[in-house]
Design a protein around this motif. Structure first.
Motif, mmCIF file in Angstrom:
data_model
loop_
_atom_site.group_PDB
_atom_site.id
_atom_site.type_symbol
_atom_site.label_atom_id
_atom_site.label_comp_id
_atom_site.label_asym_id
_atom_site.label_seq_id
_atom_site.Cartn_x
_atom_site.Cartn_y
_atom_site.Cartn_z
ATOM 1 N N ASN A 295 40.190 -38.613 38.616
ATOM 2 C CA ASN A 295 40.277 -37.506 39.572
ATOM 3 C C ASN A 295 40.958 -36.300 38.940
ATOM 4 O O ASN A 295 40.540 -35.155 39.129
ATOM 5 C CB ASN A 295 41.066 -37.927 40.812
ATOM 6 N N GLN A 296 42.025 -36.559 38.182
ATOM 7 C CA GLN A 296 42.825 -35.478 37.619
ATOM 8 C C GLN A 296 42.131 -34.753 36.462
ATOM 9 O O GLN A 296 42.373 -33.576 36.234
ATOM 10 C CB GLN A 296 44.170 -36.028 37.139
ATOM 11 N N CYS A 297 41.255 -35.468 35.746
ATOM 12 C CA CYS A 297 40.680 -34.885 34.531
ATOM 13 C C CYS A 297 39.782 -33.700 34.815
ATOM 14 O O CYS A 297 39.580 -32.841 33.947
ATOM 15 C CB CYS A 297 39.941 -35.953 33.728
ATOM 16 N N SER A 298 39.219 -33.623 36.028
ATOM 17 C CA SER A 298 38.283 -32.540 36.326
ATOM 18 C C SER A 298 38.938 -31.167 36.243
ATOM 19 O O SER A 298 38.257 -30.159 36.029
ATOM 20 C CB SER A 298 37.663 -32.745 37.708
ATOM 21 N N MET A 299 40.252 -31.088 36.403
ATOM 22 C CA MET A 299 40.951 -29.810 36.289
ATOM 23 C C MET A 299 40.740 -29.177 34.909
ATOM 24 O O MET A 299 40.784 -27.959 34.750
ATOM 25 C CB MET A 299 42.451 -30.013 36.542
ATOM 26 N N TYR A 300 40.479 -30.017 33.922
ATOM 27 C CA TYR A 300 40.363 -29.534 32.550
ATOM 28 C C TYR A 300 38.918 -29.227 32.148
ATOM 29 O O TYR A 300 38.662 -28.938 30.970
ATOM 30 C CB TYR A 300 40.962 -30.563 31.591
ATOM 31 N N PHE A 301 37.983 -29.237 33.085
ATOM 32 C CA PHE A 301 36.596 -28.935 32.741
ATOM 33 C C PHE A 301 36.445 -27.538 32.126
ATOM 34 O O PHE A 301 35.759 -27.387 31.112
ATOM 35 C CB PHE A 301 35.708 -29.073 33.975
ATOM 36 N N PRO A 302 37.036 -26.480 32.720
ATOM 37 C CA PRO A 302 36.917 -25.161 32.080
ATOM 38 C C PRO A 302 37.546 -25.121 30.687
ATOM 39 O O PRO A 302 37.011 -24.464 29.783
ATOM 40 C CB PRO A 302 37.654 -24.237 33.059
ATOM 41 N N LEU A 303 38.658 -25.822 30.491
ATOM 42 C CA LEU A 303 39.282 -25.859 29.176
ATOM 43 C C LEU A 303 38.392 -26.600 28.181
ATOM 44 O O LEU A 303 38.245 -26.179 27.020
ATOM 45 C CB LEU A 303 40.650 -26.534 29.261
ATOM 46 N N ALA A 304 37.778 -27.690 28.632
ATOM 47 C CA ALA A 304 36.821 -28.400 27.780
ATOM 48 C C ALA A 304 35.645 -27.493 27.445
ATOM 49 O O ALA A 304 35.134 -27.504 26.313
ATOM 50 C CB ALA A 304 36.331 -29.663 28.485
ATOM 51 N N GLY A 305 35.237 -26.685 28.414
ATOM 52 C CA GLY A 305 34.164 -25.724 28.168
ATOM 53 C C GLY A 305 34.553 -24.686 27.131
ATOM 54 O O GLY A 305 33.732 -24.278 26.305
ATOM 55 N N LEU A 306 35.812 -24.263 27.162
ATOM 56 C CA LEU A 306 36.280 -23.294 26.173
ATOM 57 C C LEU A 306 36.292 -23.908 24.781
ATOM 58 O O LEU A 306 35.972 -23.230 23.788
ATOM 59 C CB LEU A 306 37.685 -22.803 26.544
ATOM 60 N N LEU A 307 36.640 -25.180 24.688
ATOM 61 C CA LEU A 307 36.587 -25.881 23.398
ATOM 62 C C LEU A 307 35.151 -25.941 22.888
ATOM 63 O O LEU A 307 34.889 -25.670 21.703
ATOM 64 C CB LEU A 307 37.145 -27.296 23.559
ATOM 65 N N LEU A 308 34.216 -26.270 23.766
ATOM 66 C CA LEU A 308 32.810 -26.279 23.381
ATOM 67 C C LEU A 308 32.360 -24.892 22.947
ATOM 68 O O LEU A 308 31.658 -24.735 21.933
ATOM 69 C CB LEU A 308 31.940 -26.760 24.547
ATOM 70 N N GLY A 309 32.756 -23.876 23.712
ATOM 71 C CA GLY A 309 32.384 -22.512 23.373
ATOM 72 C C GLY A 309 32.907 -22.088 22.011
ATOM 73 O O GLY A 309 32.227 -21.370 21.268
ATOM 74 N N THR A 310 34.096 -22.547 21.671
ATOM 75 C CA THR A 310 34.659 -22.248 20.348
ATOM 76 C C THR A 310 33.793 -22.858 19.248
ATOM 77 O O THR A 310 33.533 -22.226 18.215
ATOM 78 C CB THR A 310 36.096 -22.787 20.249
ATOM 79 N N LEU A 311 33.341 -24.087 19.480
ATOM 80 C CA LEU A 311 32.453 -24.737 18.510
ATOM 81 C C LEU A 311 31.135 -23.978 18.391
ATOM 82 O O LEU A 311 30.625 -23.757 17.286
ATOM 83 C CB LEU A 311 32.186 -26.182 18.929
#
Length: 254
Positions: A39-55
């Motif tokens: 449940n808690q991990c979904s808060m980090y979806f935009p941050l995970a997206g930023l990591l992908l965007g950096t790649l």
């Protein structure tokens, strides 16, 4: 002090769980898996997206040393499909198949669970990927578009999760543990993070904050309204589709 340490450890695990959920990137930490952590991990979806965007932006920069923008963009999209397992694109195809071919809620949910792809899904997938490639090549700054769209677009499913019920009863659904019990307080944190990203990068890409606001709100409202009307809520596939739709609307704005 132990409480603070446990909290930091929990959030660190939640971040890596979000990475593992959305991508094929190996999780580099030990995860004490639980329903609450999912449940808690979904808060980090935009941050995970930023990591992908950096790649994506970094890869585009390297590829541009050898090829022009069209080839470089298409190769980055190939990498995107590989590193994410076409996770959101699969959701788009399944959602369009279900909403286009089902005449009752039960039938739509049944089609959505079918792993096979139909005509509606195939057409939607081809058009979405083609439009995304064309919009990226037409962007004022391709590397910034590649960097930012994955982060901003991944806020949209969180808004839908925050205000609509989860309707799939499939126990094996990958999204069910994330969807159930989603906290609006953590949604607020994700909103603030995404807003800060948009505002900071507006210094290099004027109008980004407005394009981001319009894209996220428009897709969340219209897609959410359509899902409520057609399904009575959302499914994991519908959340994936919202990411693709938000990316396209954002790129149109940029």
């Amino acid at each position: 002090m132990p409480i603070k340490k446990n909290l930091l450890s929990n959030e660190w695990q939640a971040f890596w769980l979000a990475i593992g959920f959305l991508t094929r990137i190996p999780m580099l930490v030990r995860i004490d898996y639980s329903q609450k952590l999912m449940n808690q991990c979904s808060m980090y979806f935009p941050l995970a997206g930023l990591l992908l965007g950096t790649l994506y932006a970094g890869l585009f920069g390297l590829l541009s040393l050898a090829w022009g923008p069209p080839v470089s963009v298409l190769l980055v999209l190939c990498f995107h499909l590989f590193i994410t397992g076409a996770f959101h694109e699969d959701g788009l195809a399944d959602s369009v198949d279900a909403l286009g071919g089902g005449y009752t809620v039960e039938k739509r949910l049944e089609i959505m669970k079918d792993s096979r792809i139909g005509t509606y899904g195939t057409v939607a997938l081809v058009m979405a990927l083609g439009l995304k490639a064309a919009l990226l090549m037409d962007a004022q700054s391709i590397w910034l578009a590649l960097l930012l769209t994955p982060a901003i677009s991944r806020l949209t499913p969180l808004l839908i999760m925050g205000f609509l019920p989860y309707v799939s009863d499939r126990d094996t659904s990958k999204s069910k543990p994330v969807a159930e019990g989603f906290s609006r307080n953590r949604l607020l944190v994700s909103c603030v993070f995404t807003a800060l990203v948009a505002l900071v990068f507006s210094l290099w890409l004027p109008g980004l904050w407005l394009a981001a606001l319009i894209a996220v709100i428009t897709v969340a409202l219209l897609w959410g309204w359509y899902l409520q009307r057609q399904l009575g809520g959302y499914t994991g596939d519908a959340l994936g589709a919202s990411v693709v739709l938000c990316e396209l609307v954002l790129l149109l704005g940029l």
